[in-house]
Scaffold this motif. Sequence first.
Motif, PDB file in Angstrom:
ATOM      1  N   THR A  88       0.531   0.079  -4.887  1.00 58.72           N
ATOM      2  CA  THR A  88       0.047   1.415  -5.170  1.00 58.72           C
ATOM      3  C   THR A  88       0.925   2.543  -4.846  1.00 58.72           C
ATOM      4  O   THR A  88       1.913   2.351  -4.045  1.00 58.72           O
ATOM      5  CB  THR A  88      -1.328   1.522  -4.139  1.00 58.72           C
ATOM      6  OG1 THR A  88      -2.026   2.684  -4.651  1.00 58.72           O
ATOM      7  CG2 THR A  88      -1.038   1.827  -2.782  1.00 58.72           C
ATOM      8  N   GLN A 124      -7.259  -0.863  -1.293  1.00 53.58           N
ATOM      9  CA  GLN A 124      -6.062  -0.301  -0.820  1.00 53.58           C
ATOM     10  C   GLN A 124      -5.686   1.152  -1.458  1.00 53.58           C
ATOM     11  O   GLN A 124      -6.052   1.275  -2.535  1.00 53.58           O
ATOM     12  CB  GLN A 124      -4.741  -1.189  -1.148  1.00 53.58           C
ATOM     13  CG  GLN A 124      -4.391  -1.289  -2.430  1.00 53.58           C
ATOM     14  CD  GLN A 124      -3.048  -1.778  -2.813  1.00 53.58           C
ATOM     15  OE1 GLN A 124      -2.188  -1.644  -2.014  1.00 53.58           O
ATOM     16  NE2 GLN A 124      -2.719  -2.451  -3.899  1.00 53.58           N
ATOM     17  N   PHE A 125      -5.099   2.008  -0.529  1.00 51.03           N
ATOM     18  CA  PHE A 125      -4.439   3.202  -0.923  1.00 51.03           C
ATOM     19  C   PHE A 125      -3.405   3.573   0.005  1.00 51.03           C
ATOM     20  O   PHE A 125      -3.582   3.215   1.394  1.00 51.03           O
ATOM     21  CB  PHE A 125      -5.793   4.515  -1.343  1.00 51.03           C
ATOM     22  CG  PHE A 125      -6.505   4.430  -0.101  1.00 51.03           C
ATOM     23  CD1 PHE A 125      -6.248   5.527   1.042  1.00 51.03           C
ATOM     24  CD2 PHE A 125      -7.864   3.966  -0.325  1.00 51.03           C
ATOM     25  CE1 PHE A 125      -7.041   5.437   2.126  1.00 51.03           C
ATOM     26  CE2 PHE A 125      -8.767   4.199   0.773  1.00 51.03           C
ATOM     27  CZ  PHE A 125      -8.486   4.927   2.052  1.00 51.03           C
ATOM     28  N   HIS A 126      -2.716   4.740  -0.238  1.00 49.17           N
ATOM     29  CA  HIS A 126      -1.647   4.623   0.545  1.00 49.17           C
ATOM     30  C   HIS A 126      -1.720   5.615   1.926  1.00 49.17           C
ATOM     31  O   HIS A 126      -1.744   5.156   3.069  1.00 49.17           O
ATOM     32  CB  HIS A 126      -0.491   5.586   0.156  1.00 49.17           C
ATOM     33  CG  HIS A 126       0.584   5.825   0.803  1.00 49.17           C
ATOM     34  ND1 HIS A 126       1.462   4.770   1.468  1.00 49.17           N
ATOM     35  CD2 HIS A 126       1.327   6.963   1.224  1.00 49.17           C
ATOM     36  CE1 HIS A 126       2.263   5.377   2.144  1.00 49.17           C
ATOM     37  NE2 HIS A 126       2.386   6.618   2.210  1.00 49.17           N
ATOM     38  N   ASP A 176      -5.272   5.645  -6.190  1.00 51.86           N
ATOM     39  CA  ASP A 176      -4.140   6.477  -6.028  1.00 51.86           C
ATOM     40  C   ASP A 176      -4.612   7.749  -5.033  1.00 51.86           C
ATOM     41  O   ASP A 176      -5.365   8.342  -5.437  1.00 51.86           O
ATOM     42  CB  ASP A 176      -3.618   7.031  -7.243  1.00 51.86           C
ATOM     43  CG  ASP A 176      -2.344   7.918  -7.286  1.00 51.86           C
ATOM     44  OD1 ASP A 176      -1.870   7.966  -6.095  1.00 51.86           O
ATOM     45  OD2 ASP A 176      -1.827   8.360  -8.132  1.00 51.86           O
ATOM     46  N   SER A 233      -4.105   0.547   4.359  1.00 52.73           N
ATOM     47  CA  SER A 233      -3.407   1.548   3.904  1.00 52.73           C
ATOM     48  C   SER A 233      -2.047   1.664   4.773  1.00 52.73           C
ATOM     49  O   SER A 233      -1.697   0.583   5.430  1.00 52.73           O
ATOM     50  CB  SER A 233      -4.162   2.983   4.302  1.00 52.73           C
ATOM     51  OG  SER A 233      -5.473   3.111   3.531  1.00 52.73           O
ATOM     52  N   THR A 268      -7.604  -0.925  -6.080  1.00 51.94           N
ATOM     53  CA  THR A 268      -6.313  -0.012  -5.779  1.00 51.94           C
ATOM     54  C   THR A 268      -6.685   1.363  -6.292  1.00 51.94           C
ATOM     55  O   THR A 268      -6.844   1.577  -7.361  1.00 51.94           O
ATOM     56  CB  THR A 268      -5.076  -0.584  -6.599  1.00 51.94           C
ATOM     57  OG1 THR A 268      -4.679  -1.734  -5.886  1.00 51.94           O
ATOM     58  CG2 THR A 268      -4.055   0.325  -6.242  1.00 51.94           C
ATOM     59  N   ARG A 277      -1.961   3.518 -11.723  1.00 52.04           N
ATOM     60  CA  ARG A 277      -2.142   4.406 -10.474  1.00 52.04           C
ATOM     61  C   ARG A 277      -3.475   3.907  -9.874  1.00 52.04           C
ATOM     62  O   ARG A 277      -3.471   3.762  -8.548  1.00 52.04           O
ATOM     63  CB  ARG A 277      -2.184   5.927 -10.795  1.00 52.04           C
ATOM     64  CG  ARG A 277      -0.854   6.608 -11.197  1.00 52.04           C
ATOM     65  CD  ARG A 277      -1.029   8.121 -11.312  1.00 52.04           C
ATOM     66  NE  ARG A 277       0.191   8.837 -11.376  1.00 52.04           N
ATOM     67  CZ  ARG A 277       1.031   9.074 -10.496  1.00 52.04           C
ATOM     68  NH1 ARG A 277       0.504   8.993  -9.494  1.00 52.04           N
ATOM     69  NH2 ARG A 277       2.145   9.670 -10.969  1.00 52.04           N
ATOM     70  N   TYR A 278      -4.146   3.464 -10.663  1.00 46.96           N
ATOM     71  CA  TYR A 278      -5.488   2.742  -9.821  1.00 46.96           C
ATOM     72  C   TYR A 278      -5.926   1.779 -10.764  1.00 46.96           C
ATOM     73  O   TYR A 278      -6.042   2.073 -12.082  1.00 46.96           O
ATOM     74  CB  TYR A 278      -6.582   4.034  -9.427  1.00 46.96           C
ATOM     75  CG  TYR A 278      -7.237   4.884 -10.698  1.00 46.96           C
ATOM     76  CD1 TYR A 278      -8.299   4.374 -11.485  1.00 46.96           C
ATOM     77  CD2 TYR A 278      -6.754   6.154 -10.962  1.00 46.96           C
ATOM     78  CE1 TYR A 278      -8.639   4.917 -12.568  1.00 46.96           C
ATOM     79  CE2 TYR A 278      -6.951   6.712 -12.140  1.00 46.96           C
ATOM     80  CZ  TYR A 278      -8.050   6.330 -12.781  1.00 46.96           C
ATOM     81  OH  TYR A 278      -8.561   7.261 -13.724  1.00 46.96           O
ATOM     82  N   ALA A 301       0.823  -1.240   0.122  1.00 43.62           N
ATOM     83  CA  ALA A 301       0.193   0.118  -0.010  1.00 43.62           C
ATOM     84  C   ALA A 301       0.835   1.123   0.017  1.00 43.62           C
ATOM     85  O   ALA A 301       0.601   2.259   0.779  1.00 43.62           O
ATOM     86  CB  ALA A 301      -0.950   0.058   1.164  1.00 43.62           C
ATOM     87  N   GLY A 302       1.772   1.187  -0.917  1.00 39.35           N
ATOM     88  CA  GLY A 302       2.806   2.582  -1.198  1.00 39.35           C
ATOM     89  C   GLY A 302       3.831   2.738  -0.207  1.00 39.35           C
ATOM     90  O   GLY A 302       4.064   1.970   0.592  1.00 39.35           O
TER      91      GLY A 302
END
Length: 563
Positions: A272, A387-389, A333, A436, A331, A318-319, A236-237
């Motif tokens: 991500t 999921q995202f950061h 961004d 995240s 996913t 990115r997504y 997740a980033g």
Amino acid sequence: MSLYPKLALALAVTSLTGCFGGSSSSSDTPPEKPAIPTEADSRYHVLPYIQNPSSTEMTVTWFSDSSAAGSVTIEGIGEFTSKPELAEALSYGSSEIEYIHGENNFSDIHSEVAEGEAPAPSYKHSVRINKLTPNTAYEYSVKQPGADTFTSTLKTAPMTGSRQAVRFIAMSDMETEPESTQKTVRWTSNALAIGGEKLGTDPDTYKRQYAVDQTSGYKANLKYASERSPNFWVIAGDLVEKGGRQLDWDEFWRHGAGEWGTLASTTPIFPTLGNHENYWHPEAPGYNSQASMLSYDKWNTYWDLPSNYATDERYEKRYYRADYGPVTLITLDSSNGNDADPSQDTNLMIDGTESRVPDFNPGSEQWNWAVRELADAQAQGQIIFVQFHHTAFGTGVHSMPSGSAGIANGEDNQSGVPMRVYKEIFERYGVTAVISGHDELLEYVRINGVHYWDVGFAGDGLRGPGYPPTTTYVPFDLLPTEAQETHWSAHGDVPEMWNGKQLIDGGKHYGFLEVDVRPSGDYGYEVIMTPRYVFPVTDENGTPTGDFEHRQYNKVVRILVDR
């Protein structure tokens, strides 16, 4: 010839300073490209790794320093030949060359490179394998002229919607860089031992450092993760410290598909972008359009991910949506929001238009895409994870309101709070869990049936809530009531237990979230989410022995999902 005839990894993936946009003061110009090696001298820069699984297809990717074509042979299927392409984005700035040959290169990254030279250019080999059988394991072999044959295994995904058990692991914020070797992080403890609140911090631990360095901790973490035999790997980033710095990507692949480990060779990654994947350019350090562009070019070179059919080609990867048997992973961004309104933006230093980074807010292209995909996955009866950061409901430094006043004044210019705008649609479309990072905590809350995890404990910071001693404020009061009632964190709920100078149990350590999705009854599923970690063994003097124990935290979340 060996895979690494003296370590030839020329590829791959912060401290808090990097998260807040710390920059280098020197200017950088790319060095002249070295001569291309002959086929006889060829070596892998990144070992073969697998990507973008479906029920009948899989991508195998590797990088070499030779333009000679290689091949992939799949047991019982056939042989596939690569079409090498020069990976122009994977270049080095002069400061990176200086680091390789400097006295602080403790990890010996690119130790095979002649004094004053840059690593050889990289050639990308990527082969899409088709006509595979669903939910089936295969042995594959990669032959690259001039290097040893590489052999590993892959497994295709079950058919979408099929009632199969699936296991995946999730982590974030490993933020790899060569400097991670011999570099430890601040390791604060909660204030319970001195009669304080569990989300407070014991002042005596403000400057205490963790027992092992980041390289050792992350190595041990991936070893444990590999032994759990996951079907796929979610990140997740913040995979790397600086997205525009090639050395940091090289370090990522040393761990994942290189000399230190090969989890990515058997386990496809769904990544991500974090704030660090939009950061740093050798001629323009920090956050700016040059840094975002270069970082994305490197990102785009490494990953094969499902298309989102975006109107801007630089929004691709990115997504995206990935289906794996009964599981759907959405996913997003979270890198950039509405530049005109800090309350709707997660990074006030990124200009989305100049950097071509998509907005995530209602009405944006990404938002509309997410609504469509969530609705479709729900209609198909999938178990949905997102999921995202930028964690939306946390208690860390990045969970303060978005603004430019500074942490000491209760505002963060890289806040995850604006991502709360997705709360209602996650509930509407039956999302099971949101994964995240960014706060670099292990933290959990539940809100209206949606389970939120911060899994930012992969291999970099092991932070506590707030950001002592700059401020002792913890934004717990900003959480919704149910989140406050269900909140759990490694910092607050797993007190350290000591025998003199020797840590026996408890505390914050590097690890990952393991997610099991198992059929239950005629139509439903049981979802089990288990945070696992590697515990550094020390002697009676508190000195690390080099060994790690595989443990799990006391927060196992079990839920039944009806479909």
